[in-house]
Design a protein around this motif. Structure first.
Motif, PDB file in Angstrom:
ATOM      1  N   ALA A  17      -6.256   6.443   7.948  1.00 46.53           N
ATOM      2  CA  ALA A  17      -7.608   6.540   8.305  1.00 46.53           C
ATOM      3  C   ALA A  17      -7.624   7.272   9.598  1.00 46.53           C
ATOM      4  O   ALA A  17      -6.873   7.205  10.408  1.00 46.53           O
ATOM      5  N   PRO A  18      -8.883   7.804   9.794  1.00 42.74           N
ATOM      6  CA  PRO A  18      -8.958   8.551  11.309  1.00 42.74           C
ATOM      7  C   PRO A  18      -9.052   7.462  12.371  1.00 42.74           C
ATOM      8  O   PRO A  18      -9.511   6.442  12.424  1.00 42.74           O
ATOM      9  N   GLY A  19      -8.003   7.812  13.149  1.00 40.13           N
ATOM     10  CA  GLY A  19      -7.899   6.949  14.506  1.00 40.13           C
ATOM     11  C   GLY A  19      -7.220   5.830  14.310  1.00 40.13           C
ATOM     12  O   GLY A  19      -7.072   5.043  14.945  1.00 40.13           O
ATOM     13  N   LYS A  20      -6.431   5.470  13.393  1.00 39.79           N
ATOM     14  CA  LYS A  20      -5.657   4.559  12.902  1.00 39.79           C
ATOM     15  C   LYS A  20      -4.157   5.047  12.455  1.00 39.79           C
ATOM     16  O   LYS A  20      -4.197   6.010  12.125  1.00 39.79           O
ATOM     17  N   GLU A  21      -3.226   4.100  12.435  1.00 36.29           N
ATOM     18  CA  GLU A  21      -1.899   4.308  12.337  1.00 36.29           C
ATOM     19  C   GLU A  21      -1.746   4.281  10.834  1.00 36.29           C
ATOM     20  O   GLU A  21      -2.528   3.908   9.972  1.00 36.29           O
ATOM     21  N   ARG A  22      -0.818   5.034  10.351  1.00 36.46           N
ATOM     22  CA  ARG A  22      -0.310   5.127   8.895  1.00 36.46           C
ATOM     23  C   ARG A  22       0.008   3.619   8.552  1.00 36.46           C
ATOM     24  O   ARG A  22       0.766   3.032   9.027  1.00 36.46           O
ATOM     25  N   GLU A  23      -0.562   3.300   7.176  1.00 32.88           N
ATOM     26  CA  GLU A  23       0.060   2.083   6.900  1.00 32.88           C
ATOM     27  C   GLU A  23       0.426   2.068   5.406  1.00 32.88           C
ATOM     28  O   GLU A  23       0.080   3.128   4.606  1.00 32.88           O
ATOM     29  N   LEU A  24       1.430   1.088   5.143  1.00 30.17           N
ATOM     30  CA  LEU A  24       2.035   1.054   3.472  1.00 30.17           C
ATOM     31  C   LEU A  24       0.868   0.419   2.870  1.00 30.17           C
ATOM     32  O   LEU A  24       0.359  -0.636   2.962  1.00 30.17           O
ATOM     33  N   VAL A  25       0.732   1.172   1.732  1.00 26.58           N
ATOM     34  CA  VAL A  25      -0.404   0.781   0.636  1.00 26.58           C
ATOM     35  C   VAL A  25       0.596   0.032  -0.524  1.00 26.58           C
ATOM     36  O   VAL A  25       0.132  -0.995  -1.118  1.00 26.58           O
ATOM     37  N   ALA A  26       1.466   0.583  -1.201  1.00 23.76           N
ATOM     38  CA  ALA A  26       2.395  -0.025  -2.170  1.00 23.76           C
ATOM     39  C   ALA A  26       3.567   0.654  -2.350  1.00 23.76           C
ATOM     40  O   ALA A  26       3.813   1.640  -1.763  1.00 23.76           O
ATOM     41  N   ARG A  27       4.530  -0.073  -3.002  1.00 21.84           N
ATOM     42  CA  ARG A  27       5.723   0.364  -3.079  1.00 21.84           C
ATOM     43  C   ARG A  27       6.088   0.122  -4.534  1.00 21.84           C
ATOM     44  O   ARG A  27       5.894  -1.137  -5.057  1.00 21.84           O
ATOM     45  N   ILE A  28       7.239   0.839  -4.971  1.00 22.45           N
ATOM     46  CA  ILE A  28       7.865   0.599  -6.281  1.00 22.45           C
ATOM     47  C   ILE A  28       9.326   0.798  -6.281  1.00 22.45           C
ATOM     48  O   ILE A  28       9.667   1.911  -5.722  1.00 22.45           O
ATOM     49  N   THR A  29      10.133  -0.197  -6.702  1.00 24.66           N
ATOM     50  CA  THR A  29      11.364   0.197  -6.625  1.00 24.66           C
ATOM     51  C   THR A  29      11.964   1.216  -7.637  1.00 24.66           C
ATOM     52  O   THR A  29      11.338   1.564  -8.747  1.00 24.66           O
ATOM     53  N   ARG A  30      13.027   1.588  -7.896  1.00 30.85           N
ATOM     54  CA  ARG A  30      13.741   2.391  -9.014  1.00 30.85           C
ATOM     55  C   ARG A  30      13.653   1.980 -10.103  1.00 30.85           C
ATOM     56  O   ARG A  30      13.604   2.375 -11.402  1.00 30.85           O
ATOM     57  N   GLY A  31      13.679   0.492 -10.228  1.00 27.27           N
ATOM     58  CA  GLY A  31      13.620  -0.308 -11.287  1.00 27.27           C
ATOM     59  C   GLY A  31      12.242  -0.779 -11.863  1.00 27.27           C
ATOM     60  O   GLY A  31      11.887  -1.433 -12.885  1.00 27.27           O
ATOM     61  N   GLY A  32      11.215  -0.325 -11.150  1.00 26.22           N
ATOM     62  CA  GLY A  32       9.815  -0.557 -11.573  1.00 26.22           C
ATOM     63  C   GLY A  32       9.260  -1.960 -10.726  1.00 26.22           C
ATOM     64  O   GLY A  32       8.281  -2.315 -11.108  1.00 26.22           O
ATOM     65  N   ILE A  33       9.740  -2.510  -9.803  1.00 29.70           N
ATOM     66  CA  ILE A  33       9.259  -3.597  -9.389  1.00 29.70           C
ATOM     67  C   ILE A  33       8.245  -3.298  -8.178  1.00 29.70           C
ATOM     68  O   ILE A  33       8.493  -2.191  -7.281  1.00 29.70           O
ATOM     69  N   ARG A  34       7.090  -3.958  -8.101  1.00 27.78           N
ATOM     70  CA  ARG A  34       6.102  -3.278  -7.375  1.00 27.78           C
ATOM     71  C   ARG A  34       5.763  -4.386  -6.267  1.00 27.78           C
ATOM     72  O   ARG A  34       5.364  -5.659  -6.568  1.00 27.78           O
ATOM     73  N   ASN A  35       5.291  -3.893  -5.235  1.00 24.86           N
ATOM     74  CA  ASN A  35       4.767  -4.630  -4.230  1.00 24.86           C
ATOM     75  C   ASN A  35       3.457  -3.929  -3.711  1.00 24.86           C
ATOM     76  O   ASN A  35       3.205  -2.954  -3.580  1.00 24.86           O
ATOM     77  N   TYR A  36       2.356  -4.678  -3.053  1.00 24.86           N
ATOM     78  CA  TYR A  36       1.303  -4.066  -2.595  1.00 24.86           C
ATOM     79  C   TYR A  36       0.503  -4.539  -1.104  1.00 24.86           C
ATOM     80  O   TYR A  36       1.100  -5.819  -0.786  1.00 24.86           O
ATOM     81  N   GLY A  37      -0.068  -4.005  -0.509  1.00 27.73           N
ATOM     82  CA  GLY A  37      -0.582  -4.362   0.884  1.00 27.73           C
ATOM     83  C   GLY A  37      -1.759  -5.418   0.390  1.00 27.73           C
ATOM     84  O   GLY A  37      -2.421  -5.206  -0.778  1.00 27.73           O
ATOM     85  N   ASP A  38      -2.137  -6.296   1.171  1.00 26.37           N
ATOM     86  CA  ASP A  38      -2.919  -7.220   1.026  1.00 26.37           C
ATOM     87  C   ASP A  38      -4.729  -6.684   0.763  1.00 26.37           C
ATOM     88  O   ASP A  38      -5.264  -7.338   0.050  1.00 26.37           O
TER      89      ASP A  38
END
Length: 116
Positions: free
Chosen positions: A40-61
Motif C-alpha cells: 500500500a502507499p507509504g507502507k512496506e510490502r507484506e505477505l498476504v498468502a502462500r501456497i506450497t507446491r503440494g497445495g498447503i495454504r497459509n494466510y496473513g491475519d
C-alpha cells in the motif's frame, strides 16, 4: 529467466470480490512454493498468502477467511480470490516465492483499489 505477470486488479466497491492471476514463465512452477504480497502507499510490502507446491495454504491475519490462494500447475498460474474486500485492502498486489526462498525479479504488480 523466470518472469512474473500479475493481472486482474481494478477498482471495486467495499464488500466486492476480485480474482487475481499470476503467470509464472519457465518450467519450474510446479516445483516451487508461491505467495502473494501487497504494498500500500507509504507502507512496506507484506505477505498476504502462500501456497506450497503440494497445495498447503497459509494466510496473513488481515485476510484470513476472506482471501483464498490457489494454483493451477498445468497453467503455471497462481490465483488469489479476494472476497469481502475492504478499503484497507487497497494496494498493488504481487506474486513471488515466499520468504525464505530465492526471490524472482518482481513483476509490475496489479493495482487493487477498494472504494465507493
Amino acid at each position: 529467466q523466470v518472469q512474473l505477470v500479475e493481472s486482474g486488479g481494478c477498482l471495486v466497491q467495499p464488500g466486492g470480490s476480485l480474482r487475481l492471476s499470476c503467470v509464472v514463465s519457465g518450467s519450474i512452477f510446479r516445483a516451487i512454493d508461491m505467495a502473494w504480497f501487497r504494498q500500500a502507499p507509504g507502507k512496506e510490502r507484506e505477505l498476504v498468502a502462500r501456497i506450497t507446491r503440494g497445495g498447503i495454504r497459509n494466510y496473513g491475519d488481515s485476510v484470513q477467511g476472506r482471501f483464498t490462494i490457489s494454483r493451477d500447475n498445468a497453467k503455471d498460474t497462481v490465483f488469489l480470490q479476494m472476497n469481502s474486500l475492504k478499503p484497507e485492502d487497497t494496494a498493488v498486489y504481487y506474486c513471488n516465492t515466499p520468504p525464505g526462498y530465492s526471490r524472482f525479479t518482481w513483476g509490475q504488480g496489479t493495482q487493487v483499489t477498494v472504494s465507493s
